[in-house]
Design a protein around this motif. Structure first.
Motif, PDB file in Angstrom:
ATOM      1  N   ASP A  48     -15.988 -38.413  33.206  1.00 10.30           N
ATOM      2  CA  ASP A  48     -15.156 -37.312  32.655  1.00 10.30           C
ATOM      3  C   ASP A  48     -15.253 -36.427  31.432  1.00 10.30           C
ATOM      4  OD1 ASP A  48     -13.729 -37.966  34.972  1.00 10.30           O
ATOM      5  OD2 ASP A  48     -12.621 -39.760  33.772  1.00 10.30           O
ATOM      6  N   ASP A  49     -16.044 -37.158  30.556  1.00 10.19           N
ATOM      7  CA  ASP A  49     -16.488 -36.337  29.229  1.00 10.19           C
ATOM      8  C   ASP A  49     -17.932 -35.916  29.151  1.00 10.19           C
ATOM      9  OD1 ASP A  49     -16.858 -38.867  29.092  1.00 10.19           O
ATOM     10  OD2 ASP A  49     -16.094 -39.007  27.096  1.00 10.19           O
ATOM     11  N   GLY A  50     -18.652 -35.811  30.384  1.00 14.03           N
ATOM     12  CA  GLY A  50     -20.170 -35.276  30.123  1.00 14.03           C
ATOM     13  C   GLY A  50     -20.780 -36.275  31.141  1.00 14.03           C
TER      14      GLY A  50
END
Length: 151
Positions: free
Chosen positions: A92-94
């Protein structure tokens, strides 16, 4: 020749990070999807995993070196610390980079090769508790994006 090979291996996690960031992840299948299958059916299931998942097995401690180099002035890591298995996947974040236990690596590799859950379990030499750990890992990392059952 050996030093060149070491540099190529060290670049592999970064290269896999670039590849993992390219395709958008497919919607994951929840673990609850397995509830509708009998034990006999479960053995024959095949998982399709996220297409951007990258696996790497190296004779060198490539992931230890990669993690060490994410901080300033990291101490050197000796090549003699041994082989490592790992993965790179979008999250989700990279992009997530992580080490894998050899049995989990073998199980995931077998699934990527198109083997059924039972075939992958045998190839990875997993017992039932090991299989549960592997399945928990697959679903917690949102790696399963499709399930198919042969006729």
């Amino acid at each position: 020749d050996t030093i060149y090979g070491w540099y190529v291996v060290l670049a592999a996690p970064e290269w896999l990070r670039e590849l993992a960031a390219t395709p958008a992840p497919r919607p994951p299948v929840p673990a609850a999807a397995l509830k509708g299958y009998s034990p006999d059916q479960l053995e024959r299931l095949r998982f399709e995993l996220q297409p951007s998942l990258g696996l790497l097995k190296s004779d060198y401690p490539v992931f230890t070196v990669w993690f060490a180099n994410q901080t300033e002035n990291a101490p050197p890591v000796g090549q003699s610390t041994g082989s490592e298995c790992g993965m790179v996947l979008p999250c989700d974040d990279g992009v997530e980079v992580g080490r894998l236990e050899p049995a989990i690596f073998s199980y995931i590799s077998s699934l990527l090769a198109g083997r059924s859950l039972a075939e992958a379990m045998t190839a990875a030499e997993l017992d039932e508790p090991g299989l549960l750990i592997a399945l928990r890992f697959l679903f917690s990392k949102k790696l399963v994006c499709a399930i198919s059952s042969p006729p």
